[in-house]
Design an enzyme around this catalytic site. Sequence first.
Site, mmCIF file in Angstrom:
data_model
loop_
_atom_site.group_PDB
_atom_site.id
_atom_site.type_symbol
_atom_site.label_atom_id
_atom_site.label_comp_id
_atom_site.label_asym_id
_atom_site.label_seq_id
_atom_site.Cartn_x
_atom_site.Cartn_y
_atom_site.Cartn_z
ATOM 1 N N ASN A 81 0.873 -1.189 0.000
ATOM 2 C CA ASN A 81 0.000 0.000 0.000
ATOM 3 C C ASN A 81 0.902 1.229 0.000
ATOM 4 O O ASN A 81 1.428 1.620 1.034
ATOM 5 C CB ASN A 81 -0.903 -0.030 1.244
ATOM 6 C CG ASN A 81 -1.763 1.220 1.358
ATOM 7 O OD1 ASN A 81 -1.911 1.963 0.379
ATOM 8 N ND2 ASN A 81 -2.330 1.455 2.527
ATOM 9 N N TRP A 82 1.057 1.820 -1.161
ATOM 10 C CA TRP A 82 1.994 2.947 -1.296
ATOM 11 C C TRP A 82 1.436 4.252 -0.733
ATOM 12 O O TRP A 82 2.155 5.250 -0.666
ATOM 13 C CB TRP A 82 2.356 3.157 -2.770
ATOM 14 C CG TRP A 82 3.154 2.061 -3.376
ATOM 15 C CD1 TRP A 82 3.688 0.974 -2.744
ATOM 16 C CD2 TRP A 82 3.544 1.944 -4.757
ATOM 17 N NE1 TRP A 82 4.373 0.189 -3.638
ATOM 18 C CE2 TRP A 82 4.292 0.767 -4.876
ATOM 19 C CE3 TRP A 82 3.310 2.720 -5.892
ATOM 20 C CZ2 TRP A 82 4.823 0.346 -6.103
ATOM 21 C CZ3 TRP A 82 3.829 2.307 -7.110
ATOM 22 C CH2 TRP A 82 4.581 1.124 -7.204
ATOM 23 N N LYS A 83 0.153 4.266 -0.414
ATOM 24 C CA LYS A 83 -0.487 5.503 0.092
ATOM 25 C C LYS A 83 -0.198 6.666 -0.859
ATOM 26 O O LYS A 83 -0.241 6.472 -2.067
ATOM 27 C CB LYS A 83 -0.031 5.781 1.527
ATOM 28 C CG LYS A 83 -0.198 4.547 2.415
ATOM 29 C CD LYS A 83 -0.022 4.809 3.879
ATOM 30 C CE LYS A 83 -0.184 3.516 4.647
ATOM 31 N NZ LYS A 83 -0.136 3.689 6.100
ATOM 32 N N HIS B 48 -9.771 1.730 4.865
ATOM 33 C CA HIS B 48 -8.506 1.955 5.568
ATOM 34 C C HIS B 48 -8.710 3.006 6.658
ATOM 35 O O HIS B 48 -9.428 3.988 6.450
ATOM 36 C CB HIS B 48 -7.426 2.400 4.569
ATOM 37 C CG HIS B 48 -6.053 2.332 5.165
ATOM 38 N ND1 HIS B 48 -5.602 3.250 6.073
ATOM 39 C CD2 HIS B 48 -5.039 1.443 4.987
ATOM 40 C CE1 HIS B 48 -4.361 2.934 6.436
ATOM 41 N NE2 HIS B 48 -4.004 1.834 5.790
ATOM 42 N N GLU C 102 -5.952 -4.375 11.063
ATOM 43 C CA GLU C 102 -4.942 -3.354 11.284
ATOM 44 C C GLU C 102 -5.293 -2.520 12.502
ATOM 45 O O GLU C 102 -6.093 -1.566 12.396
ATOM 46 C CB GLU C 102 -4.883 -2.407 10.085
ATOM 47 C CG GLU C 102 -4.654 -3.094 8.768
ATOM 48 C CD GLU C 102 -4.065 -2.118 7.763
ATOM 49 O OE1 GLU C 102 -2.948 -2.373 7.308
ATOM 50 O OE2 GLU C 102 -4.697 -1.094 7.477
ATOM 51 N N GLY D 255 1.998 2.729 10.982
ATOM 52 C CA GLY D 255 2.959 3.821 10.804
ATOM 53 C C GLY D 255 3.641 4.277 12.079
ATOM 54 O O GLY D 255 4.221 5.360 12.113
ATOM 55 N N SER E 237 2.922 -1.489 10.784
ATOM 56 C CA SER E 237 4.370 -1.497 11.049
ATOM 57 C C SER E 237 5.039 -2.841 10.727
ATOM 58 O O SER E 237 5.934 -3.286 11.457
ATOM 59 C CB SER E 237 4.658 -1.081 12.492
ATOM 60 O OG SER E 237 4.201 0.236 12.715
ATOM 61 N N GLY F 231 2.633 -0.873 4.502
ATOM 62 C CA GLY F 231 2.645 0.535 4.091
ATOM 63 C C GLY F 231 4.077 1.008 3.894
ATOM 64 O O GLY F 231 4.696 0.772 2.857
ATOM 65 N N GLY F 232 4.626 1.656 4.913
ATOM 66 C CA GLY F 232 5.960 2.265 4.840
ATOM 67 C C GLY F 232 7.027 1.372 4.230
ATOM 68 O O GLY F 232 7.802 1.814 3.369
HETATM 69 P P1 PGA Z 1 2.510 0.741 7.821
HETATM 70 O O1 PGA Z 1 1.069 0.941 7.146
HETATM 71 O O2 PGA Z 1 3.038 -0.559 7.316
HETATM 72 O O3 PGA Z 1 3.291 1.909 7.358
HETATM 73 O O4 PGA Z 1 2.287 0.715 9.311
HETATM 74 C C1 PGA Z 1 0.172 -0.102 7.187
HETATM 75 C C2 PGA Z 1 -1.108 0.269 6.533
HETATM 76 O O5 PGA Z 1 -1.211 1.142 5.689
HETATM 77 O O6 PGA Z 1 -2.093 -0.303 6.816
#
Ligand code: PGA
Length: 239
Positions: free
Chosen positions: A8-10, A90, A160, A166, A198, A219-220
């Site tokens: 998930n590149w956001k 999300h 999540e 994050g 995370s 995500g990250g």
């Molecule tokens: P993250 O994001 O891995 O940066 O914590 C997870 C997510 O978007 O659900």
Amino acid sequence: MQKLLIANWKLNPLTLPEAIRLGRAEDKKGVVISPPFPFVGAVGKALRYAALGAQDAFWESPPAGGGPYTGEVSPAMLKKLGVRYVILGHSERRRWLGETDKMINRKVRAAMAAGLKVILCVGEPKEVRRRGIGRAMAYVKNQLRADLKGARGSLVIAYEPIWAIGTGKPDNPKETVEIARFIKRFVRPRPRVLYGGSVTSRNTKNFLQYKDIDGALVGGASLKAVEFKKIITITKKLQ
Ligand code: PGA
């Protein structure tokens, strides 16, 4: 069953060439790459092995493809672009865009009707989890009940916990797996359940070693090709 990794590149990266480079680096079987909307079509064309995902879709999907909804993107459009999965609900959209369970439910049904596979995100805030895992389960159950009302179609759940996203502070995997099992008992037909929050190459195994955790939403760490490739390698070894 094969484990699933969602990148998930956001709201990243900034440019199309960067997006294509990252997509190519992460282009492996069992991976779903979810770029921001402006890059979805081009990244999709660059992929050979990974599936294409989107980070959202609107709840109206007019058969003819159009409608008076400024700024929105329909499931039908995404489908035509080659998108197979869509992330819905999300916590960042619930928080920043004010998405309610009612809105998410409409989106889930529209996406499924268009033939997209839905990755529905659920998870509790910190103050709920502090009161125990039972409270977290009750919170998630309410989200699932509301978000999935009348939904029929292909479904993956991403559990999540909001406080783990994050923050560099992932959930305790022993508790995650209990919640994953709970979700599998509650939702019919039994969905795949992923963990998100995370996830890094250092903790992937702690979560994915469990049979009942069917993958991860990343995500990250999905923005760093080397790091994400390590996560892919670790995941492959576990199946
Ligand atoms: P993250 O994001 O891995 O940066 O914590 C997870 C997510 O978007 O659900």
